[in-house]
Design a protein around this motif. Structure first.
Motif, PDB file in Angstrom:
ATOM      1  N   ARG A   1       8.721 -10.545  -1.933  1.00 57.55           N
ATOM      2  CA  ARG A   1       7.749 -10.387  -0.533  1.00 57.55           C
ATOM      3  C   ARG A   1       7.242  -9.026  -0.443  1.00 57.55           C
ATOM      4  NH1 ARG A   1      10.242 -12.220   5.189  1.00 57.55           N
ATOM      5  NH2 ARG A   1       8.615 -11.931   6.604  1.00 57.55           N
ATOM      6  N   ALA A   2       5.974  -9.118   0.074  1.00 52.56           N
ATOM      7  CA  ALA A   2       5.031  -8.125   0.194  1.00 52.56           C
ATOM      8  C   ALA A   2       3.961  -8.101   1.249  1.00 52.56           C
ATOM      9  CB  ALA A   2       4.265  -7.563  -1.104  1.00 52.56           C
ATOM     10  N   THR A   3       3.899  -7.226   1.985  1.00 52.80           N
ATOM     11  CA  THR A   3       2.914  -7.268   3.051  1.00 52.80           C
ATOM     12  C   THR A   3       1.634  -6.172   2.818  1.00 52.80           C
ATOM     13  OG1 THR A   3       4.486  -7.784   4.730  1.00 52.80           O
ATOM     14  CG2 THR A   3       2.453  -6.925   5.744  1.00 52.80           C
ATOM     15  N   LEU A   4       0.478  -6.609   2.836  1.00 51.97           N
ATOM     16  CA  LEU A   4      -0.660  -5.795   2.421  1.00 51.97           C
ATOM     17  C   LEU A   4      -1.938  -5.952   3.508  1.00 51.97           C
ATOM     18  CD1 LEU A   4       0.335  -7.794  -0.370  1.00 51.97           C
ATOM     19  CD2 LEU A   4      -0.596  -5.317  -1.327  1.00 51.97           C
ATOM     20  N   LEU A   5      -2.688  -4.946   3.371  1.00 49.94           N
ATOM     21  CA  LEU A   5      -4.130  -5.075   4.105  1.00 49.94           C
ATOM     22  C   LEU A   5      -5.227  -5.015   2.913  1.00 49.94           C
ATOM     23  CD1 LEU A   5      -3.775  -2.518   6.831  1.00 49.94           C
ATOM     24  CD2 LEU A   5      -3.962  -4.753   7.342  1.00 49.94           C
ATOM     25  N   ALA A   6      -6.227  -6.169   3.316  1.00 50.22           N
ATOM     26  CA  ALA A   6      -7.391  -6.235   2.621  1.00 50.22           C
ATOM     27  C   ALA A   6      -8.574  -5.439   3.090  1.00 50.22           C
ATOM     28  CB  ALA A   6      -7.861  -7.734   2.597  1.00 50.22           C
ATOM     29  N   GLN A   7      -8.883  -4.545   2.122  1.00 49.88           N
ATOM     30  CA  GLN A   7     -10.396  -3.787   2.634  1.00 49.88           C
ATOM     31  C   GLN A   7     -11.660  -4.174   1.835  1.00 49.88           C
ATOM     32  OE1 GLN A   7      -8.803   0.416   2.413  1.00 49.88           O
ATOM     33  NE2 GLN A   7      -8.073   0.144   4.541  1.00 49.88           N
ATOM     34  N   ALA A   8     -12.639  -3.774   2.358  1.00 50.58           N
ATOM     35  CA  ALA A   8     -13.907  -3.997   1.601  1.00 50.58           C
ATOM     36  C   ALA A   8     -14.577  -2.555   1.833  1.00 50.58           C
ATOM     37  CB  ALA A   8     -14.606  -5.079   2.198  1.00 50.58           C
ATOM     38  N   GLY A   9     -14.532  -1.895   0.627  1.00 53.59           N
ATOM     39  CA  GLY A   9     -15.371  -0.589   0.848  1.00 53.59           C
ATOM     40  C   GLY A   9     -14.735   0.308   1.521  1.00 53.59           C
ATOM     41  N   GLY A  10     -13.258   0.412   1.593  1.00 50.73           N
ATOM     42  CA  GLY A  10     -12.604   1.273   2.501  1.00 50.73           C
ATOM     43  C   GLY A  10     -12.441   0.988   4.004  1.00 50.73           C
ATOM     44  N   ARG A  11     -13.107  -0.542   4.111  1.00 49.73           N
ATOM     45  CA  ARG A  11     -13.188  -0.688   5.777  1.00 49.73           C
ATOM     46  C   ARG A  11     -12.258  -2.005   5.646  1.00 49.73           C
ATOM     47  NH1 ARG A  11     -18.723  -2.391   6.417  1.00 49.73           N
ATOM     48  NH2 ARG A  11     -18.027  -3.282   7.962  1.00 49.73           N
ATOM     49  N   PRO A  12     -11.605  -2.328   6.699  1.00 54.06           N
ATOM     50  CA  PRO A  12     -10.877  -3.547   7.093  1.00 54.06           C
ATOM     51  C   PRO A  12     -12.035  -4.800   6.497  1.00 54.06           C
ATOM     52  CG  PRO A  12     -10.511  -2.235   8.940  1.00 54.06           C
ATOM     53  CD  PRO A  12     -11.501  -1.616   8.110  1.00 54.06           C
TER      54      PRO A  12
END
Length: 718
Positions: A473-484
């Motif tokens: 199990r893992a929880t992550l944040l998706a970013q585009a160019g350092g932005r959410p």
């Protein structure tokens, strides 16, 4: 009649009939309306607001506000660079600059014959502001600098007036007292026919991107304001792109003002909806968004109806592109003689920016892409600091997140240091990518593709680990160019949780991904709705130029984010803008003949040639005797420009005068002007002067045998 002949006759009849139908249909099609009329440049001085150039260089010292320009030019460039975002990964400067020794500007002969020792510099801004306190200069400021004439030519945007302003800075030199004035727009519009900057098409051979030009610049042995003579096409390409975007501002402003209708509440709600759509476009990174029923009713349908009514033939957008020109084409070596050097400054008619440029397509109300074109144009008025502040404000807003779950196949076989993911569900939802492992636990990852309902289609997202991961199990944040990362609807993509099945005997596991979507954009829409229903609606959403700064100030206040940092406040205290009007000089009368000549030329030539500047030659400036002398001195070149109207367009050495693009201001066109009594009078006057000077009538072909630049200059030497 033979069958073959009968067939041919029948086919010919069909062709003729079809041609007649096409002709009738073409006659019935409404003509597109030009967004900007080259023959109607508007008032020289702005009726409201100031240019960005005025605003960024206005300072108050000792109780006096003035425009303070750094000198030398390197310091001015440094001042501009400091206000722009820099890109550590790029070798390009924030403010783009090129060197053009043999160009097509009004200043093209100012350095003659030392063109490569004193090239003209062209500067364009194509970067976002560095901070919230810096002005939005991207695509809105252009500078031309010619050291020998000590002049800066400025094109910069005036948001209050919704137009580009044209300015000059005179006496920009060591020990000088620079003076900023607004320019004669009629003169500027002869080339800048859409009221915006222009630039050459690729491969930009006039600039130092041309290796032959760069070599001659290097051979001069001079430094060029910190600008490297040897340069690839990257910088002129960036300038070209900036002028393309700038060229679209006029259409965007026109549709904002008039596309939604008049001043009633429905029109205000329509503009409010367009503003919201522009913010969605900026927040989502330009992802296509499928309009919902509310947007269709409030914005799209009224815009189509108004467009059909106002512009049944569409809106014709201007063209900022002039043909690529290589002034050194076929030149093996720089000529050693002055005459040969001057000849290379010649601009043939086919390359002249004075040539009328047909519109580049047209905006049509019923075009499926018309609305997206408008929204994309409006998004160009959203500065990066404004967008970042919106994201920060929305991130603090409590929302009920939406979660979507996708079943996954997880391949952990090759290599052992990552999981390969493919998660898919009904409705076109898809998530593909990799999770990176350390000691069997995810540490981060990358999504090569993420597709969600509503049009969201994102590529190459970075996954940042949140908290502790386990082998399953893992929880992550998706970013585009350092932005959410954000959906096409403008909502932030929150946590993405991956769960892996518990079958340790197989390298091909099942699992699932849960994607959290923060419903933030409705909060923004509700704030805009309140503004559209509030007391400021008539100002914020009026049929006037887009009030960018006021709109964002009101929106941030509505969101509880506080007032943005004001920019350029000193400019409010500047003296009223100034237009340089040539002084009326006195002098000995040249007699009735000379005065008659001056009066004959004045209606058609004074707008460009009765100025305080010597580029273009100001042969109508001065007292009667001085003007008469200048006219006679300029007679060879005036004759050529007048006589060119009689030459077929494809055979012209130079463009005729007055320029065809301004002839409608005289209630005429190229054909009518060619046949007009007024041109015949001017031509006769000049022919008489030249006949009296040489003893024989002028012959156009003979006069141009040595080239146009070999003709006597218009102004007598000082």
């Amino acid at each position: 009649m033979s069958p073959r002949k009968a067939l041919l006759t029948g086919l010919l009849g069909l062709v003729c009939a079809w041609a007649a139908v096409v002709q009738v249909l073409a006659a019935e099609l409404p003509t597109p309306v030009r967004v900007v009329d080259p023959a109607d440049p508007g008032e020289n001085l702005p009726s409201r607001g100031r240019s960005l150039f005025d605003r960024i260089f206005a300072v108050t010292r000792g109780g006096q506000t003035k425009i303070d320009l750094p000198f030398p030019f390197e310091l001015l460039l440094a001042r501009l660079d400091a206000q722009l975002q820099s890109d550590p990964a790029s070798a390009l400067p924030p403010a783009k600059r090129v060197l053009i020794p043999l160009g097509r500007s009004l200043q093209r002969t100012a350095a003659a014959p030392d063109y490569f020792a004193y090239p003209r510099v062209v500067v364009a801004i194509d970067r976002q502001p560095a901070t919230a306190a810096a002005p939005l200069l991207k695509d809105r400021l252009y500078i031309g600098y010619q050291e020998k004439s000590a002049i800066l030519e400025i094109i910069s945007y005036n948001e209050d007036a919704g137009r580009f302003e044209f300015q000059l800075v005179k006496d920009y030199r060591a020990g000088g007292k620079p003076r900023v004035i607004y320019a004669n727009r009629t003169l500027c519009f002869a080339c800048h026919q859409n009221g915006s900057p222009i630039f050459s098409r690729a491969l930009w051979d006039e600039t130092n991107a041309n290796p032959q030009v760069a070599a001659l610049l290097l051979a001069s042995g001079r430094r060029f304001y910190g600008i490297a003579p040897e340069r690839g096409i990257d910088i002129p390409y960036a300038i070209d792109n900036a002028t393309e975007r700038a060229n679209g501002f006029a259409l965007t402003q026109h549709l904002w003002r008039e596309g939604c209708g008049a001043t009633d509440r429905a029109a205000q709600r329509c503009r409010a909806g367009l503003f919201a759509a522009a913010l969605r476009h900026a927040l989502s990174g330009g992802q296509p968004w499928a309009p919902d029923a509310r947007f269709e009713q409030t914005v799209a349908a009224p815009l189509r109806d108004e467009g059909r009514r106002r512009w049944p033939g569409g809106l014709a957008a201007g063209n900022p592109d002039i043909p690529n020109r290589n002034p050194l084409q076929g030149v093996a070596n720089w000529p050693p003689d002055r005459a040969g050097q001057l000849a290379l400054a010649h601009v043939p008619a086919r390359f002249d920016p004075l040539l009328p440029r047909p519109p580049r397509g047209s905006w049509q109300a019923d075009d499926p892409d018309g609305l997206r074109q408008l929204v994309t144009g409006l998004a160009e008025f959203v500065a990066d600091p404004d967008r970042l502040r919106l994201e920060s404000s929305l991130a603090r807003t409590p929302t009920a997140p939406l979660r979507v779950t996708l079943p996954c196949r997880i391949d952990a076989s090759v290599p052992a240091s990552r999981w390969a993911l493919r998660c898919a569900a009904k409705g076109g939802m898809l998530l593909e990518g990799s999770l990176f492992l350390h000691s069997g636990r995810p540490t981060g990852g990358q999504l090569t593709r993420l597709t969600l309902p509503g049009g969201t289609a994102l590529n190459n997202l970075e996954l940042m680990l949140i908290g502790q991961a386990t082998p399953s199990r893992a929880t992550l944040l998706a970013q585009a160019g350092g932005r959410p990362a954000r959906t096409a609807e403008g909502n932030a993509i929150g946590r993405i949780e991956f769960r892996r099945g518990a079958d340790p005997t197989s390298s091909d596991y099942s699992g699932e991904a849960s994607v959290e979507i923060r419903q933030e954009f409705p909060v923004l829409e509700q704030a805009i709705d309140r503004l559209a229903a509030g007391p400021e609606a008539a100002t914020l959403f009026a049929p006037a130029p887009l009030p960018r700064e006021k709109l964002f100030a009101a929106l941030f206040a509505e969101l509880g984010a506080g007032a943005p940092t004001p920019c350029c406040q000193a400019a409010r205290l500047l003296l009223p803008p100034e237009l340089e009007v040539p002084a009326v000089a006195s002098g000995q009368s040249p007699g009735a003949a000379g005065e008659t000549a001056a009066r004959a030329f004045h209606p058609y030539c004074a707008a460009c040639h009765q100025t305080a500047e010597t580029f273009p030659p100001n042969f109508l400036q001065g007292g009667p005797a001085e003007v008469a002398s200048k006219l006679r001195h300029c007679a060879p070149r005036i004759y050529v420009r007048l006589a060119m109207a009689d030459v077929a367009q494809e055979q012209r050495e130079k463009t005729p005068m007055p320029p065809a693009s301004v002839l409608p201001a005289f209630a005429t066109d190229a054909r009518a002007w060619r046949e007009s009594p007024a041109r015949a009078v001017l031509l006769t006057l000049v022919e008489d002067w030249l006949h009296g000077e040489t003893g024989h009538p002028p012959q156009l072909k003979a006069m141009l045998a040595g080239g146009y630049e070999a003709l006597r200059p218009c102004l007598p030497p000082h």
